[in-house]
Design an enzyme around this catalytic site. Structure first.
Site, PDB file in Angstrom:
ATOM      1  N   GLY A  17      23.989  10.588  65.633  1.00  0.00           N
ATOM      2  CA  GLY A  17      24.586  11.571  66.534  1.00  0.00           C
ATOM      3  C   GLY A  17      24.548  11.066  67.962  1.00  0.00           C
TER       4      GLY A  17
ATOM      5  N   MET B 263      22.062   8.173  70.713  1.00  0.00           N
ATOM      6  CA  MET B 263      20.914   7.294  70.924  1.00  0.00           C
ATOM      7  C   MET B 263      20.612   7.311  72.412  1.00  0.00           C
ATOM      8  SD  MET B 263      18.550   5.419  69.746  1.00  0.00           S
ATOM      9  CE  MET B 263      17.273   4.777  70.812  1.00  0.00           C
ATOM     10  N   GLU B 264      19.343   7.617  72.682  1.00  0.00           N
ATOM     11  CA  GLU B 264      18.934   7.970  74.047  1.00  0.00           C
ATOM     12  C   GLU B 264      18.674   6.764  74.939  1.00  0.00           C
ATOM     13  OE1 GLU B 264      17.323   8.494  71.157  1.00  0.00           O
ATOM     14  OE2 GLU B 264      15.199   8.041  71.327  1.00  0.00           O
ATOM     15  N   ASN B 265      19.484   5.709  74.863  1.00  0.00           N
ATOM     16  CA  ASN B 265      19.261   4.541  75.722  1.00  0.00           C
ATOM     17  C   ASN B 265      19.184   5.002  77.177  1.00  0.00           C
ATOM     18  OD1 ASN B 265      19.490   2.756  73.433  1.00  0.00           O
ATOM     19  ND2 ASN B 265      21.670   3.211  73.492  1.00  0.00           N
TER      20      ASN B 265
ATOM     21  N   HIS C 287      19.688  17.140  73.383  1.00  0.00           N
ATOM     22  CA  HIS C 287      18.643  16.389  72.678  1.00  0.00           C
ATOM     23  C   HIS C 287      18.422  15.021  73.336  1.00  0.00           C
ATOM     24  CE1 HIS C 287      16.260  15.221  69.104  1.00  0.00           C
ATOM     25  NE2 HIS C 287      16.752  14.022  69.355  1.00  0.00           N
ATOM     26  N   GLU C 288      19.511  14.287  73.560  1.00  0.00           N
ATOM     27  CA  GLU C 288      19.367  12.943  74.142  1.00  0.00           C
ATOM     28  C   GLU C 288      18.810  13.029  75.562  1.00  0.00           C
ATOM     29  OE1 GLU C 288      19.524  10.929  71.829  1.00  0.00           O
ATOM     30  OE2 GLU C 288      20.710  12.179  70.479  1.00  0.00           O
TER      31      GLU C 288
ATOM     32  N   HIS D 257      15.131  13.478  75.602  1.00  0.00           N
ATOM     33  CA  HIS D 257      14.418  12.219  75.368  1.00  0.00           C
ATOM     34  C   HIS D 257      14.049  11.511  76.673  1.00  0.00           C
ATOM     35  CE1 HIS D 257      13.958  11.450  71.145  1.00  0.00           C
ATOM     36  NE2 HIS D 257      15.233  11.595  70.852  1.00  0.00           N
TER      37      HIS D 257
ATOM     38  N   GLU E 278      10.391  12.582  68.330  1.00  0.00           N
ATOM     39  CA  GLU E 278      11.442  13.494  67.858  1.00  0.00           C
ATOM     40  C   GLU E 278      11.014  14.958  67.809  1.00  0.00           C
ATOM     41  OE1 GLU E 278      14.300  12.626  68.033  1.00  0.00           O
ATOM     42  OE2 GLU E 278      14.195  10.449  67.919  1.00  0.00           O
TER      43      GLU E 278
ATOM     44  N   ASP F 135      14.175   3.023  57.320  1.00  0.00           N
ATOM     45  CA  ASP F 135      15.407   3.776  57.033  1.00  0.00           C
ATOM     46  C   ASP F 135      15.247   4.658  55.794  1.00  0.00           C
ATOM     47  OD1 ASP F 135      17.034   3.104  59.180  1.00  0.00           O
ATOM     48  OD2 ASP F 135      17.552   1.175  58.281  1.00  0.00           O
TER      49      ASP F 135
ATOM     50  N   TYR G 133      11.277  15.470  63.084  1.00  0.00           N
ATOM     51  CA  TYR G 133      12.002  16.307  64.039  1.00  0.00           C
ATOM     52  C   TYR G 133      11.581  17.772  63.909  1.00  0.00           C
ATOM     53  CZ  TYR G 133      15.449  12.484  64.557  1.00  0.00           C
ATOM     54  OH  TYR G 133      16.062  11.290  64.813  1.00  0.00           O
TER      55      TYR G 133
ATOM     56  N   ARG H 105      29.159   8.563  60.681  1.00  0.00           N
ATOM     57  CA  ARG H 105      27.885   9.164  61.060  1.00  0.00           C
ATOM     58  C   ARG H 105      27.133   9.549  59.792  1.00  0.00           C
ATOM     59  NH1 ARG H 105      27.305  14.547  64.924  1.00  0.00           N
ATOM     60  NH2 ARG H 105      25.030  14.633  64.911  1.00  0.00           N
ATOM     61  N   MET H 106      25.905   9.052  59.644  1.00  0.00           N
ATOM     62  CA  MET H 106      25.188   9.246  58.374  1.00  0.00           C
ATOM     63  C   MET H 106      24.898  10.711  58.076  1.00  0.00           C
ATOM     64  SD  MET H 106      22.693   5.979  57.958  1.00  0.00           S
ATOM     65  CE  MET H 106      21.873   6.110  59.529  1.00  0.00           C
ATOM     66  N   LYS H 107      24.761  11.521  59.126  1.00  0.00           N
ATOM     67  CA  LYS H 107      24.529  12.944  58.922  1.00  0.00           C
ATOM     68  C   LYS H 107      25.663  13.570  58.103  1.00  0.00           C
ATOM     69  CE  LYS H 107      23.615  17.210  61.422  1.00  0.00           C
ATOM     70  NZ  LYS H 107      23.756  17.947  62.683  1.00  0.00           N
TER      71      LYS H 107
HETATM   72 ZN    ZN Z   1      16.025  12.122  68.974  1.00  0.00          ZN
END
Ligand code: ZN
Length: 402
Positions: A76, A78-80, A103-104, A107, A126, A183, A191, A355-357
């Site tokens: 969804g 990634m909080e880079n 959410h990001e 983080h 998380e 993984d 979470y 997206r894997m979700k």
């Molecule tokens: Zn997260």
């Protein structure tokens, strides 16, 4: 950057990208074709930053820019730090999926400022971030909406615990991952169980003390990587007696969800529960936020009679939904119910997004019925070249074990 970061937060992006200013310290980057929609979707980012600073303390990363990734991005977001990567599936054209941006952003305090020392302490990243995200949602959109997200989270963590029935040790907050592929260990447990643990602590000490605790936690451990044990000794000193009061050992080292997990109180949730397996009226559904559709759809048991699927679809146009959260929840139910238009649309979605979700529940739904198992295999053969290698691995495992 002048701030130190752990290596997992370091990323490159290369592409045909254009940008637009969203606020004094934010711009959005996207492929030119997507820029208008992305800028509309994420326009509220400065308001979100201000609310987050109010809750968690100063924002230490100068900029909070957003990058819209290609559809194959397996997550969804990634909080880079200073440049969050986001899936394009958030662009629902109604700003309804900005909880992922929340959410990001959260983080930036929990995860990036205070990082987990290893993947075995992943819940510190998380669980804290979901907890912070929901406080942020509450500040921006109100208590009820935040509670609906919590209800959805509870449902999905219960499901994740069931899926780990054979490997219950992976449902502890503090995991032991020696020899385990991260993984495969990945799930919503860190979470949502992490969230529930912190919500239980909040229940014990009160909202104000818990928010003050969050601020001092971020301050005490800023730019450090910490373990679950560091968290416990800090909490023991800051919130005396609270860990014992919530029975922390069952949370940290026990499997599943402890019995004293806080429950959701929401009149909007009660209204959905009252429907049981029935259909909402048009007036009722018109007032629903997307999260209410998600709660409703996830409360329907599968399979549903084909007639009810048809009625739902006809009345609410679910197969044509432009909101992927609603669409995928609906399609998973429709496919498990053998509803043909749902199977057709699923084939399309599996080729549109990586997206894997979304991939996981849709492939699992196709695999759950003899009649659609070949469809799952056919889609994977056709589309695997457009998926990220992590997604190919994860979906490949689902197919191999069915
Ligand atoms: Zn997260």
């Amino acid at each position: 950057m002048r701030q130190p970061i752990p290596p997992y937060l370091f990323a490159f992006a290369v592409g045909n990208l254009a940008s637009r200013e969203l606020g004094p310290r934010s711009r959005v980057w996207a492929e030119p074709e997507l820029l208008d929609d992305a800028a509309y979707e994420f326009a509220g980012v400065e308001e979100m930053l201000a609310a987050a600073e109010h809750l968690f303390g100063p924002y230490d990363w100068e900029r909070f820019d957003l990058l819209t990734m290609p559809p194959s991005f397996p997550y969804g977001g990634m909080e880079n730090p200073s440049l969050t990567f986001l899936t394009p599936t958030l662009i629902a054209k109604d700003r309804s999926l900005v909880n992922v941006v929340a959410h990001e952003l959260a983080h930036s305090w929990t995860g990036n400022l205070v990082s987990n020392a290893s993947a075995e302490d992943f819940w510190l990243n998380e669980g804290f971030t979901v907890f912070a995200e929901r406080h942020l949602l509450e500040a921006l959109f109100g208590h009820e909406l935040c509670q609906l997200h919590a209800a959805l989270g509870r449902r999905s963590v219960d499901e994740a615990v069931l899926q780990f029935a054979e490997r219950p040790e992976l449902t502890k907050l503090k995991t032991r991952l020696w020899g385990v592929d991260p993984d495969e260990a990945y799930s919503l447990v860190p979470y949502e169980k992490g969230y529930l643990f912190l919500a239980a602590l909040q229940g014990a000490v009160g909202r104000e003390r818990m928010l003050a605790f969050l601020k001092s936690y971020a301050k005490r451990f800023r730019f450090q990587s910490i373990t679950t044990e560091d968290f416990l000794s800090f909490t023991r000193a800051e919130l005396q007696g609270a860990l014992e009061q919530v029975g922390y050992e069952a949370w940290v080292d026990g499997v599943g969800i402890p019995k004293n997990a806080p429950t959701v109180h929401s009149s909007r949730l009660e209204a959905i529960k009252a429907l049981g397996q029935g259909l909402p009226s048009e007036a009722q559904a018109q007032a629903w936020a997307p999260v209410e559709w998600q709660v409703y759809l996830s409360s329907l048991s599968a399979p549903q009679p084909a007639q009810r699927c048809g009625a739902l679809d006809q009345r609410f146009g679910l197969t044509n939904s432009s909101n992927y959260e609603i669409l995928v929840d609906w399609l998973a139910l429709a496919v498990r119910s053998g509803y043909a238009p749902g199977v057709e649309r699923t084939k399309g979605v599996l080729g549109e997004v990586g997206r894997m979700k979304y991939l996981k529940p849709l492939y699992l739904a196709l695999l759950s019925r003899e009649e659609t198992r070949a469809v799952a295999r056919g889609c994977f053969e056709r589309f695997r070249g457009s998926y990220h290698p992590i997604a190919v691995h994860v979906v490949g495992k689902l197919l191999a074990s069915s």
